[in-house]
Design an enzyme around this catalytic site. Structure first.
Site, PDB file in Angstrom:
ATOM      1  N   LYS A  52       1.256  -1.343  -0.222  1.00  0.00           N
ATOM      2  CA  LYS A  52      -0.298   0.065  -0.070  1.00  0.00           C
ATOM      3  C   LYS A  52       0.846   1.245   0.094  1.00  0.00           C
ATOM      4  O   LYS A  52       0.857   1.919  -0.940  1.00  0.00           O
ATOM      5  CB  LYS A  52      -0.860  -0.238   1.291  1.00  0.00           C
ATOM      6  CG  LYS A  52      -2.364  -1.082   1.039  1.00  0.00           C
ATOM      7  CD  LYS A  52      -2.755  -1.184   2.188  1.00  0.00           C
ATOM      8  CE  LYS A  52      -3.742  -2.521   2.438  1.00  0.00           C
ATOM      9  NZ  LYS A  52      -4.607  -3.245   3.708  1.00  0.00           N
ATOM     10  N   GLN A  96      -4.396  -2.154   9.707  1.00  0.00           N
ATOM     11  CA  GLN A  96      -4.102  -3.269   8.354  1.00  0.00           C
ATOM     12  C   GLN A  96      -4.740  -4.367   9.821  1.00  0.00           C
ATOM     13  O   GLN A  96      -4.395  -4.419  11.439  1.00  0.00           O
ATOM     14  CB  GLN A  96      -2.652  -3.627   8.608  1.00  0.00           C
ATOM     15  CG  GLN A  96      -1.999  -4.837   8.198  1.00  0.00           C
ATOM     16  CD  GLN A  96      -3.021  -4.415   6.614  1.00  0.00           C
ATOM     17  OE1 GLN A  96      -3.246  -3.883   6.281  1.00  0.00           O
ATOM     18  NE2 GLN A  96      -2.987  -5.419   6.225  1.00  0.00           N
ATOM     19  N   ASP A 119     -10.933   2.730   4.386  1.00  0.00           N
ATOM     20  CA  ASP A 119     -11.334   1.755   4.074  1.00  0.00           C
ATOM     21  C   ASP A 119     -12.542   0.594   4.701  1.00  0.00           C
ATOM     22  O   ASP A 119     -12.781  -0.484   3.453  1.00  0.00           O
ATOM     23  CB  ASP A 119     -11.221   0.700   5.223  1.00  0.00           C
ATOM     24  CG  ASP A 119      -9.044  -0.621   4.992  1.00  0.00           C
ATOM     25  OD1 ASP A 119      -9.243  -0.175   3.891  1.00  0.00           O
ATOM     26  OD2 ASP A 119      -8.042  -0.437   6.129  1.00  0.00           O
TER      27      ASP A 119
END
Ligand code: NAP
Length: 289
Positions: A52, A96, A119
């Site tokens: 990412k 994460q 997200d």
């Protein structure tokens, strides 16, 4: 059979984003800034976060990676999230997953400012998605929609069967495919580990989205001729043939099913690369807001 090439499509999307960032910045606008929090040193999480960060650099975004130790307290992690929420230079924040067992993942997800939740996991963003309101769509489902759109896969009126009901893939996917949108307008059946007669259901699917995390679970006797298959699964298995000693398998037995499909995503190179591209797109949307 047409391969839904996520590697190429994600490359195209990243190029489009890079052009847009360049034009925003050269006309005096703000450089998009994504912040990621990584707790502990799990190998897979480390790989995903590094990918990412690398992707951010590629499209001209700024990124900040915050590493916290495996034994960080929930309180300290929440304090870190708050700091980023309050930092007006940061447009998007991802934490994460998975997090260590002593931390409540939902509590952390809920602590993220919904405006920075690129997200798309925050309950208020999931609610907006269900109501077909503008929001950040969860990256993996958004990547699947984008693939269906760019390859002109007809979805309206089709029977879409989703295997798996996780919060990050199966469940949002089932909502998105049933919305009054393009892609969308499907009649959706969401299946899971308690579903009876799964094969009887998958055999009626025009579009089959598979996200259960069991390597090569779907075989040719479970599908009908002409189905479009989206394989979300990623399982790492030992392989002597690869230099790394590992290979990735999807949830679908690709070689077995491919002749019966109209469209299919490969693993690797299908849904996986699309996830990062969609995360970048969500961050750009946040910056523009
Ligand atoms: P998850 O949270 O483990 O959920 C798995 C789902 O599959 C659950 O809903 C489970 O049912 C269902 N299931 C398990 N065995 C089943 C069976 N025999 N028949 C029908 N349903 C069954 O998985 P996830 O996080 O959604 O991930 C799924 C896979 O996608 C994994 O391989 C993961 O690595 C991969 N993934 C890939 C990406 C990407 O970017 N490509 C992103 C996310 C995940 P219950 O709810 O009843 O337990």
């Amino acid at each position: 059979m047409i391969i839904l090439d996520g590697k190429k499509t994600s490359h195209d999307i990243k190029e489009e984003i890079a052009v847009e960032v360049n034009s925003i910045v050269s006309s005096g606008g703000k450089t998009p800034h994504l912040s990621a929090i990584l707790v502990g040193s799990d190998g897979a999480s480390e790989t995903y976060v590094n990918a990412k960060v690398k992707a951010c650099a590629k499209v001209g975004f700024q990124s900040t990676l915050i590493r916290l130790s495996e034994d960080v307290s929930e309180e300290d992690l929440l304090a870190e999230v708050k700091k980023i929420n309050d930092n007006s230079d940061i447009d998007g924040l991802i934490v994460q997953l998975p997090l260590p067992k002593h931390i409540n993942e939902m509590k952390v997800t809920e602590a993220i400012d919904p405006k920075k939740d690129v997200d798309g996991f925050h309950p208020s963003n999931i609610g907006r998605m269900a109501l077909n309101l503008p929001t950040y769509l969860p990256a993996t489902p958004a990547g699947i929609l984008e693939l269906l759109k760019r390859y002109d896969v007809e979805t309206s009126g089709k029977h879409c069967v989703v295997i798996g009901r996780s919060h990050i893939v199966g469940s949002p996917m089932s909502i998105l495919m049933s919305r009054n949108n393009i892609p969308g307008n499907c009649t959706v059946t969401l299946t899971h580990s308690r579903t009876q007669n799964l094969k009887g259901i998958t055999k009626t699917a025009d579009i089959l989205i598979v996200a259960l995390g069991k390597a090569e679970f779907v075989t040719s006797d479970m599908i009908k001729e002409g189905v479009c298959i989206i394989d979300v699964g990623i399982t790492r298995v030992r392989s002597d043939k690869n230099k790394s000693g590992w290979k990735l398998l999807g949830d679908v037995n690709f070689e077995d099913v491919k002749e019966k499909c109209s469209f299919i995503t490969p693993v690797p190179g299908g849904v996986g690369p699309m996830t990062i591209a969609m995360l970048l797109q969500n961050t750009l949307i946040s910056t523009k807001k």
